[in-house]
Design a protein around this motif. Structure first.
Motif, PDB file in Angstrom:
ATOM      1  N   ALA A   1       0.830  -1.214   0.000  1.00 52.16           N
ATOM      2  CA  ALA A   1       0.000   0.000   0.000  1.00 52.16           C
ATOM      3  C   ALA A   1       0.860   1.257   0.000  1.00 52.16           C
ATOM      4  CB  ALA A   1      -0.935   0.000   1.204  1.00 52.16           C
ATOM      5  N   GLN A   2       1.932   1.249   0.788  1.00 54.07           N
ATOM      6  CA  GLN A   2       2.834   2.406   0.824  1.00 54.07           C
ATOM      7  C   GLN A   2       3.507   2.605  -0.537  1.00 54.07           C
ATOM      8  OE1 GLN A   2       5.163   1.111   4.252  1.00 54.07           O
ATOM      9  NE2 GLN A   2       4.636   3.031   5.307  1.00 54.07           N
ATOM     10  N   LYS A   3       3.907   1.504  -1.167  1.00 53.04           N
ATOM     11  CA  LYS A   3       4.539   1.601  -2.492  1.00 53.04           C
ATOM     12  C   LYS A   3       3.575   2.216  -3.502  1.00 53.04           C
ATOM     13  CE  LYS A   3       7.711  -2.291  -1.960  1.00 53.04           C
ATOM     14  NZ  LYS A   3       8.020  -3.663  -2.381  1.00 53.04           N
TER      15      LYS A   3
ATOM     16  N   ARG B   1       8.339  19.714  -5.466  1.00 53.66           N
ATOM     17  CA  ARG B   1       9.070  18.514  -5.051  1.00 53.66           C
ATOM     18  C   ARG B   1       9.092  18.370  -3.531  1.00 53.66           C
ATOM     19  NH1 ARG B   1      14.007  18.777  -9.435  1.00 53.66           N
ATOM     20  NH2 ARG B   1      12.828  17.833 -11.150  1.00 53.66           N
ATOM     21  N   SER B   2       9.230  19.472  -2.837  1.00 54.67           N
ATOM     22  CA  SER B   2       9.240  19.430  -1.367  1.00 54.67           C
ATOM     23  C   SER B   2       7.879  19.011  -0.822  1.00 54.67           C
ATOM     24  CB  SER B   2       9.648  20.795  -0.802  1.00 54.67           C
ATOM     25  OG  SER B   2      10.978  21.099  -1.181  1.00 54.67           O
ATOM     26  N   ALA B   3       6.812  19.493  -1.444  1.00 52.16           N
ATOM     27  CA  ALA B   3       5.465  19.087  -1.018  1.00 52.16           C
ATOM     28  C   ALA B   3       5.263  17.588  -1.260  1.00 52.16           C
ATOM     29  CB  ALA B   3       4.406  19.900  -1.754  1.00 52.16           C
ATOM     30  N   GLY B   4       5.745  17.092  -2.397  1.00 54.12           N
ATOM     31  CA  GLY B   4       5.658  15.660  -2.669  1.00 54.12           C
ATOM     32  C   GLY B   4       6.439  14.845  -1.662  1.00 54.12           C
ATOM     33  N   LYS B   5       7.605  15.338  -1.306  1.00 56.36           N
ATOM     34  CA  LYS B   5       8.440  14.654  -0.310  1.00 56.36           C
ATOM     35  C   LYS B   5       7.731  14.640   1.045  1.00 56.36           C
ATOM     36  CE  LYS B   5      13.303  14.566   1.025  1.00 56.36           C
ATOM     37  NZ  LYS B   5      14.589  15.249   0.876  1.00 56.36           N
ATOM     38  N   ALA B   6       7.089  15.728   1.400  1.00 50.63           N
ATOM     39  CA  ALA B   6       6.346  15.795   2.658  1.00 50.63           C
ATOM     40  C   ALA B   6       5.193  14.785   2.660  1.00 50.63           C
ATOM     41  CB  ALA B   6       5.816  17.207   2.894  1.00 50.63           C
ATOM     42  N   GLN B   7       4.523  14.658   1.520  1.00 51.94           N
ATOM     43  CA  GLN B   7       3.442  13.668   1.408  1.00 51.94           C
ATOM     44  C   GLN B   7       3.997  12.257   1.572  1.00 51.94           C
ATOM     45  OE1 GLN B   7       1.851  14.637  -2.447  1.00 51.94           O
ATOM     46  NE2 GLN B   7       0.224  15.884  -1.587  1.00 51.94           N
ATOM     47  N   PHE B   8       5.165  12.008   0.982  1.00 48.68           N
ATOM     48  CA  PHE B   8       5.799  10.695   1.109  1.00 48.68           C
ATOM     49  C   PHE B   8       6.141  10.419   2.573  1.00 48.68           C
ATOM     50  CE2 PHE B   8       9.727   8.134   1.277  1.00 48.68           C
ATOM     51  CZ  PHE B   8       9.227   6.946   0.764  1.00 48.68           C
ATOM     52  N   TYR B   9       6.746  11.378   3.243  1.00 48.46           N
ATOM     53  CA  TYR B   9       7.116  11.205   4.654  1.00 48.46           C
ATOM     54  C   TYR B   9       5.880  10.942   5.515  1.00 48.46           C
ATOM     55  CZ  TYR B   9      12.138  12.067   4.667  1.00 48.46           C
ATOM     56  OH  TYR B   9      13.494  11.945   4.509  1.00 48.46           O
ATOM     57  N   ALA B  10       4.750  11.518   5.151  1.00 49.24           N
ATOM     58  CA  ALA B  10       3.519  11.316   5.916  1.00 49.24           C
ATOM     59  C   ALA B  10       3.043   9.863   5.851  1.00 49.24           C
ATOM     60  CB  ALA B  10       2.423  12.253   5.412  1.00 49.24           C
ATOM     61  N   LEU B  11       3.463   9.125   4.822  1.00 47.65           N
ATOM     62  CA  LEU B  11       3.083   7.714   4.678  1.00 47.65           C
ATOM     63  C   LEU B  11       3.866   6.797   5.607  1.00 47.65           C
ATOM     64  CD1 LEU B  11       3.317   7.262   0.790  1.00 47.65           C
ATOM     65  CD2 LEU B  11       1.241   7.635   2.118  1.00 47.65           C
ATOM     66  N   LEU B  12       5.001   7.263   6.069  1.00 46.03           N
ATOM     67  CA  LEU B  12       5.952   6.399   6.753  1.00 46.03           C
ATOM     68  C   LEU B  12       5.656   6.233   8.238  1.00 46.03           C
ATOM     69  CD1 LEU B  12       9.255   7.767   5.158  1.00 46.03           C
ATOM     70  CD2 LEU B  12       7.828   5.871   4.359  1.00 46.03           C
ATOM     71  N   THR B  13       6.073   5.075   8.742  1.00 46.63           N
ATOM     72  CA  THR B  13       6.031   4.840  10.182  1.00 46.63           C
ATOM     73  C   THR B  13       7.183   5.625  10.807  1.00 46.63           C
ATOM     74  OG1 THR B  13       7.543   2.951  10.103  1.00 46.63           O
ATOM     75  CG2 THR B  13       5.172   2.481   9.806  1.00 46.63           C
ATOM     76  N   PRO B  14       7.178   5.807  12.120  1.00 48.92           N
ATOM     77  CA  PRO B  14       8.303   6.509  12.751  1.00 48.92           C
ATOM     78  C   PRO B  14       9.657   5.853  12.446  1.00 48.92           C
ATOM     79  CG  PRO B  14       6.470   6.411  14.278  1.00 48.92           C
ATOM     80  CD  PRO B  14       6.090   5.560  13.093  1.00 48.92           C
ATOM     81  N   ASP B  15       9.715   4.524  12.449  1.00 47.29           N
ATOM     82  CA  ASP B  15      10.960   3.812  12.150  1.00 47.29           C
ATOM     83  C   ASP B  15      11.397   4.064  10.700  1.00 47.29           C
ATOM     84  OD1 ASP B  15      13.115   1.952  12.793  1.00 47.29           O
ATOM     85  OD2 ASP B  15      12.062   0.540  11.462  1.00 47.29           O
ATOM     86  N   GLN B  16      10.445   4.034   9.792  1.00 45.47           N
ATOM     87  CA  GLN B  16      10.758   4.293   8.385  1.00 45.47           C
ATOM     88  C   GLN B  16      11.226   5.732   8.188  1.00 45.47           C
ATOM     89  OE1 GLN B  16       6.945   3.077   6.826  1.00 45.47           O
ATOM     90  NE2 GLN B  16       7.826   1.233   5.878  1.00 45.47           N
ATOM     91  N   LYS B  17      10.625   6.666   8.907  1.00 47.12           N
ATOM     92  CA  LYS B  17      11.054   8.067   8.805  1.00 47.12           C
ATOM     93  C   LYS B  17      12.506   8.212   9.250  1.00 47.12           C
ATOM     94  CE  LYS B  17       6.575  10.271   9.331  1.00 47.12           C
ATOM     95  NZ  LYS B  17       5.681  11.087  10.145  1.00 47.12           N
ATOM     96  N   THR B  18      12.845   7.543  10.340  1.00 48.66           N
ATOM     97  CA  THR B  18      14.223   7.584  10.833  1.00 48.66           C
ATOM     98  C   THR B  18      15.175   7.030   9.778  1.00 48.66           C
ATOM     99  OG1 THR B  18      13.494   7.377  13.117  1.00 48.66           O
ATOM    100  CG2 THR B  18      15.782   6.790  12.665  1.00 48.66           C
TER     101      THR B  18
END
Length: 135
Positions: free
Chosen positions: A40-42, A100-117
């Protein structure tokens, strides 16, 4: 020295120099692999990436045209046009960065805390090895 070797082994810097688009695609694949995204994240990441590309495409095309126009103005010695074209290009580059920064922010919003790290660590290592070229 050991730290440099560790970075080199965990980042794409060991790959032969490639075109920026090829390098960027390679980095994206490595990041997705390192993050162990769910299916789903992919899919959500693909959707975000496609939307970002669609928004950036016309701006990139205009920037390409403006680079050609700027080059022509430089070669012609048209010092009156150079600031105008350069300013227009700066505005377009700022718009591309914002998209591009907004897209990156959207991507980061999908991630778990561990994935963000992991994503932050991956980005830091990439910047250490590639510098600003990896953006």
């Amino acid at each position: 020295m050991a730290a440099a070797l560790a970075i080199a082994q965990t980042t794409p810097a060991t790959v032969a120099p490639a075109a920026p688009a090829t390098l960027k695609a390679h980095l994206q694949r490595q990041l997705i692999k390192a993050l162990d995204l769910t299916a789903a994240q992919k899919q959500q990441a693909r959707t975000i990436l496609q939307a970002t590309r669609q928004q950036v495409q016309p701006l990139a095309a205009q920037l390409k045209q403006d680079r050609q126009t700027l080059s022509a103005a430089i070669q012609a010695g048209d010092t009156a046009k150079i600031p105008q074209i350069s300013t227009a290009m700066g505005i377009l580059q700022g718009q591309v960065l914002a998209i591009r920064s907004a897209g990156k922010a959207q991507f980061y919003a999908l991630l778990t805390p561990d994935q963000k790290t992991k994503a932050v660590e991956f980005e830091q290592k990439t910047h250490e090895v590639l510098g600003a070229k990896g953006e």
